[in-house]
Design a protein around this motif. Structure first.
Motif: not given
Length: 778
Positions: A149-155, A118-126
């Motif tokens: 646009g910006r990586w969203s919470q639902k994604e 979960q931590l790794l997916i966040f910077p990947s999305g950004l």
């Protein structure tokens, strides 16, 4: 608040009080909110409180835990099902599955947890949204979904649901090693075709059943699923900017910074108990008084009974039952069960030498011979098959005192869970079951009706006119918000279920498994029957019990002396149940995050297929490329401890069989099945006839199933693994939460996630830095 009348507010609160009167998770203070009627006329502030409480109950959630992490509105403009969400989700599904499967056969093993992914997916999305061209303004929806646009919470949540599937490998992954390798069963016929049928049938059975159980285990508001709350809290902290508003005690730090601080401290500290000073993890300080005293070690040591007030300073052990997440009533019941086993039942059996238990360690999951030695399965086999003569010349299998209590608790739990569910949750079960059968009837009859309408020259009704959605009967705020999205039809899940059953039949019919087709349906019925009791228990208490012991018993009595059939029936029974619970949990996660149900269906299905293929590929690559894999002399330590246990269990349970053990050695254990039927009755009667007369009904907090679950922690774990966690639960839920509710709502689940993620991250670093190639310390 402005548009809701005071009378309506009274009605809302009274309805919720009546509906949740027996709900141990419902806030106790709300049950007595209207008791002081004389304040109604002259206290304007009290009227404001009434209106505020009513709209919170009606338009958000009656549970503070859910309100702390889920939004009262749906941000429906957020992009969810985008190409980048699928690409990044699948990338981490492949990475997580490959790593977890590869190292699962090593001792010590390493795994990538869901919180770390979960931590790794966040910077990947950004990074994805920064590198690729922005397609938000494109009118073509397919192109727009590439990088809107910006990586969203639902994604983030969609990707989380996908890689949550990798956090637990398919149960049959160990079975494939046991069947294929020459040192075990040496089934040369268990090739890729058989592996694909077995893996996907067991995985997809759980998927299909989970979708049909939404009305019972997902949509009712009382099904909280506490394990999802830290996931939602972390996603919210990572992707929701927030002002530095002051909470209790002057705290202004944002959730995101609080998470980073907790994560860094946890990752740094974990080096101490895990590598530099391991006594902090196994803190047997009481045995230092007299190191040679066997009785003292038996009573106080971590792998004895564990009667130690301060047994560990290792968060990995402290958080065995998610102390910050599990509701306090559930943790308290569980701890009482652990105390009963460790202080009453196990000592009573051991110190009276019942069934020769004093000749063995008091708390061990090993099987022993009549000479007190470890039972070696190889001594009763000839060419990988059971040999009756060698068995007669060797020894029956004997169990420790703790193992006998654990087996007894298992046998008590299974019938008790059915009786308890019928007594306490019969309304939910009957209503949901009726709708499931209605859906199956429509699935079967729909083609006939369409053909009849076509013959009559009539236009077929649209889907919206043909049936109501599964959510129509639920009126809580989160279900109401989800009604704006198209429901995943029941026929989709039924289709997956039929496909899975067909693959299961192929796996036992085409290949020489010596398992009849009815064995698959027997195991499927077993997993389905216990899904509702286990699911309701896990949804409300964050505790669950597997069907591994019951599956083994039924398989042996149905097909005696057949180790392969036992493994297959156990896989279909146990894996179907536990996998369905995981899928249901993710469905609730999507429900809280307002992920469209059809998007949840697609992402779960795709991730299941990809994860299964990766698992099969890694297993075959390991067997073909690692010389001596699963042997005790394997140079890279791929000694397969789980697979060896799996093989031994298949011999002890499938070949030697429970008839020899429980009919001759331990005949009293089988009566636990009968006793289990009566265990919930006194709790229910006290609750109905005595507790109903009391303003504070303490009996609704007594949960016999969770108490029995506490009795199952032994062999090899002990009270020491739960004592400090109980302290933490008291501090969080009974001290901080009532006194500082704002702080608790904002930081409690973030703290849990930060500590877990720090441990997971540090464990990976320690493993590859100093443990993979062992670096000893003086």
């Amino acid at each position: 608040m402005d548009s809701t009348s005071l009378e309506k507010c009274y009605e809302i609160i009274r309805d919720y009080q009546k509906y949740h009167d027996e709900d141990p998770n419902f806030p106790h203070e709300v049950l007595h909110f209207l008791d002081d009627e004389n304040k109604m006329d002259d206290d304007i502030d009290f009227e404001t409180k009434i209106k505020l409480e009513a709209v919170i109950l009606a338009y958000h959630s009656p549970y503070p835990e859910v309100r702390a992490v889920a939004d009262p509105v749906d941000h429906f403009d957020n992009f969810c099902e985008t190409w980048r969400a699928y690409l990044l989700g699948l990338f981490w599904v492949i990475v997580g599955t490959a790593i977890n499967q590869f190292f699962s056969t090593r001792q010590p093993s390493i795994s990538v947890s869901g919180s770390l992914l979960q931590l790794l997916i966040f910077p990947s999305g950004l990074l994805f949204s920064w590198i690729f061209p922005n397609t938000e303004d494109c009118k073509n929806k397919i192109i727009q979904a590439i990088n809107p646009g910006r990586w969203s919470q639902k994604e983030q949540t969609l990707a989380t649901i996908m890689f949550n599937i990798t956090s637990a490998l398919p149960y049959v992954s160990s079975q494939l090693f046991v069947q294929k390798l020459p040192m075990f069963y040496n089934h040369t016929w268990a090739g890729p075709g058989y592996q694909i049928c077995l893996v996907f049938s067991t995985q997809l059975l759980g998927f299909g059943i989970a979708g049909l159980m939404r009305r019972i285990l997902v949509y009712p508001s009382e099904c909280i699923w506490p394990s999802n709350l830290p996931i939602l809290a972390l996603n919210r902290a990572l992707l929701r900017p927030e002002p530095k508003t002051c909470v209790e005690g002057g705290w202004k730090i944002t959730r995101y910074k609080f998470f980073l601080v907790g994560f860094a401290c946890s990752a740094a500290y974990f080096w101490l108990p895990n590598y530099l000073f391991e006594a902090l993890s196994n803190f047997n300080w009481l045995t230092w008084i007299s190191p040679q005293n066997v009785l003292l070690g038996t009573i106080t040591a971590m792998y004895g009974l564990g009667l130690n007030p301060f047994p560990t300073f290792d968060w990995n052990i402290i958080n065995s039952n998610e102390a910050l997440v599990t509701p306090f009533f559930s943790y308290a019941n569980h701890y009482i069960g652990v105390l009963l086993s460790g202080c009453v039942f196990i000592p009573a059996i051991y110190f009276t030498n019942t069934k020769w238990t004093k000749y063995f360690p008091i708390n061990s999951n090993a099987v022993f011979t009549n000479k007190g030695e470890i039972f070696e399965v190889s001594n009763i086999l000839r060419n990988g098959k059971f040999d009756e003569a060698k068995y007669q010349n060797y020894s029956p299998p004997f169990y420790s005192a703790a193992s006998l209590v654990v087996y007894g608790a298992f046998f008590l739990y299974y019938p008790a869970s059915i009786v308890y569910s019928l007594l306490y949750h019969r309304a939910i079960i009957f209503k949901g079951t009726r709708h499931v059968f209605d859906a199956m009837g429509r699935f079967i009859c729909a083609p006939v009706k369409r053909w009849q309408m076509w013959r009559a020259g009539l236009e077929p009704l649209s889907e919206s006119h043909q049936r109501k959605t599964a959510l129509d009967e639920f009126t809580d705020s989160h279900s109401t918000m989800m009604k704006r999205y198209k429901e995943a039809p029941d026929r989709w899940y039924l289709g997956i279920l039929i496909l899975a059953i067909a693959l299961g039949i192929v796996s036992v019919r085409v290949y020489p498994t010596e398992t009849p087709i009815w064995g698959v349906f027997l195991a499927l019925a077993l997993g389905t029957v216990f899904l509702i009791p286990n699911g309701l228990m896990m949804a409300m208490t964050n505790m669950s019990i597997g069907l591994n012991v019951l599956s083994e018993l039924i398989a042996e009595y149905a097909l005696p002396g057949n180790g392969t059939a036992m493994m297959i029936i156990k896989a279909f029974g146990y894996n179907t149940n536990i996998q369905a619970l995981r899928f249901v949990s993710d469905l609730k996660l999507g429900h809280y995050a307002k992920i469209p149900p059809r998007a949840t269906f697609r992402c779960q299905f795709i991730a299941t297929i990809v994860s299964g293929l990766v698992t099969i590929e890694v297993i075959n690559w390991q067997m073909n490329n690692y010389q001596g894999i699963c042997s005790l002399q394997q140079p890279q330590r791929f000694t397969c401890p789980h697979e060896r246990t799996f093989f031994s269990a298949s011999i002890v349970w499938g070949v030697i069989g429970p008839k020899r053990v429980f009919s001759h050695l331990y005949p009293g254990l089988k009566y636990c099945f009968l006793a289990g039927c009566f265990i919930p009755l006194p709790f229910y009667l006290l609750d109905v006839f005595y507790g109903a007369k009391k303003k504070d009904n303490i009996f609704k907090f007594a949960h016999p199933l969770v108490l029995l679950a506490g009795m199952l922690v032994y062999a090899p774990y002990s009270l020491a693994f739960h004592t400090v966690g109980f302290y933490v639960s008291i501090i969080s839920h009974k001290i901080i939460r009532p006194k500082y509710p704002g702080w608790w709502n904002r930081y409690n689940y973030i703290l849990s996630c930060a500590l877990d993620s720090g441990v997971a991250f540090s464990a990976v670093i320690i493993f590859f830095a100093v443990q993979y190639h062992s670096i000893p310390l003086n």
